[in-house]
Design a protein around this motif. Structure first.
Motif, PDB file in Angstrom:
ATOM      1  N   ALA A   1     -19.385   9.504  78.669  1.00  0.00           N
ATOM      2  CA  ALA A   1     -20.034   9.055  78.209  1.00  0.00           C
ATOM      3  C   ALA A   1     -20.438   9.314  76.673  1.00  0.00           C
ATOM      4  CB  ALA A   1     -21.237   8.605  78.898  1.00  0.00           C
TER       5      ALA A   1
ATOM      6  N   GLU B   1     -20.657   8.327  72.916  1.00  0.00           N
ATOM      7  CA  GLU B   1     -21.115   7.605  72.538  1.00  0.00           C
ATOM      8  C   GLU B   1     -21.155   7.697  70.721  1.00  0.00           C
ATOM      9  OE1 GLU B   1     -24.631   8.977  75.246  1.00  0.00           O
ATOM     10  OE2 GLU B   1     -24.169   6.798  76.602  1.00  0.00           O
TER      11      GLU B   1
ATOM     12  N   GLU C   1     -18.440   2.113  71.869  1.00  0.00           N
ATOM     13  CA  GLU C   1     -20.194   1.258  72.764  1.00  0.00           C
ATOM     14  C   GLU C   1     -19.545   0.783  74.206  1.00  0.00           C
ATOM     15  OE1 GLU C   1     -22.109  -0.962  70.549  1.00  0.00           O
ATOM     16  OE2 GLU C   1     -22.627   1.042  69.016  1.00  0.00           O
ATOM     17  N   ALA C   2     -18.684  -0.322  74.844  1.00  0.00           N
ATOM     18  CA  ALA C   2     -18.393  -0.547  75.703  1.00  0.00           C
ATOM     19  C   ALA C   2     -17.408   0.829  76.366  1.00  0.00           C
ATOM     20  CB  ALA C   2     -16.828  -1.610  75.511  1.00  0.00           C
TER      21      ALA C   2
ATOM     22  N   ALA D   1     -20.079   1.893  77.946  1.00  0.00           N
ATOM     23  CA  ALA D   1     -21.223   1.949  78.882  1.00  0.00           C
ATOM     24  C   ALA D   1     -20.280   1.759  80.026  1.00  0.00           C
ATOM     25  CB  ALA D   1     -20.456   0.391  78.441  1.00  0.00           C
ATOM     26  N   THR D   2     -18.658   1.951  80.232  1.00  0.00           N
ATOM     27  CA  THR D   2     -18.619   1.973  81.630  1.00  0.00           C
ATOM     28  C   THR D   2     -18.646   3.342  82.217  1.00  0.00           C
ATOM     29  OG1 THR D   2     -15.728   2.257  80.805  1.00  0.00           O
ATOM     30  CG2 THR D   2     -16.114   0.421  80.591  1.00  0.00           C
TER      31      THR D   2
ATOM     32  N   ARG E   1     -20.916   4.787  82.358  1.00  0.00           N
ATOM     33  CA  ARG E   1     -22.718   5.140  82.962  1.00  0.00           C
ATOM     34  C   ARG E   1     -22.723   5.198  84.871  1.00  0.00           C
ATOM     35  NH1 ARG E   1     -24.175   2.626  77.862  1.00  0.00           N
ATOM     36  NH2 ARG E   1     -24.579   3.123  76.473  1.00  0.00           N
TER      37      ARG E   1
END
Length: 81
Positions: A29, A33, A66-67, A70-71, A73
């Motif tokens: 992540a 990011e 960003e997607a 998010a996966t 996290r």
């Protein structure tokens, strides 16, 4: 047509816009990011220069990254009620 350099990485002059994955684990992540942040910065630079095509491409790359972040996290624990 994409070409590769000696190390097998895409030749950036051939139109490849993917960001390189730095660090020991490119699937984290933190890496996604950072790449998303860099893509947004690139988009801002392109917008200031008036290159709206590259601005749009960089914004789309930032959204995808960003997607991806998010996966990676860990979901917050649900409250018991």
């Amino acid at each position: 047509m994409l070409t590769a350099n000696r190390r097998g990485h895409p030749d950036m002059t051939a139109g490849e816009i993917r960001l390189p994955a730095y660090g020991t684990d490119p699937g984290t992540a933190k890496a996604a990011e950072r790449q998303a942040r860099e893509a947004r910065q690139d988009a801002e630079r392109y917008a200031r220069r008036g290159n709206m095509t590259m601005h749009a491409i960089s914004l789309q790359a930032a959204k995808v990254l960003e997607a991806a972040a998010a996966t990676h996290r860990i979901p917050a624990p649900k409250a018991r009620g």
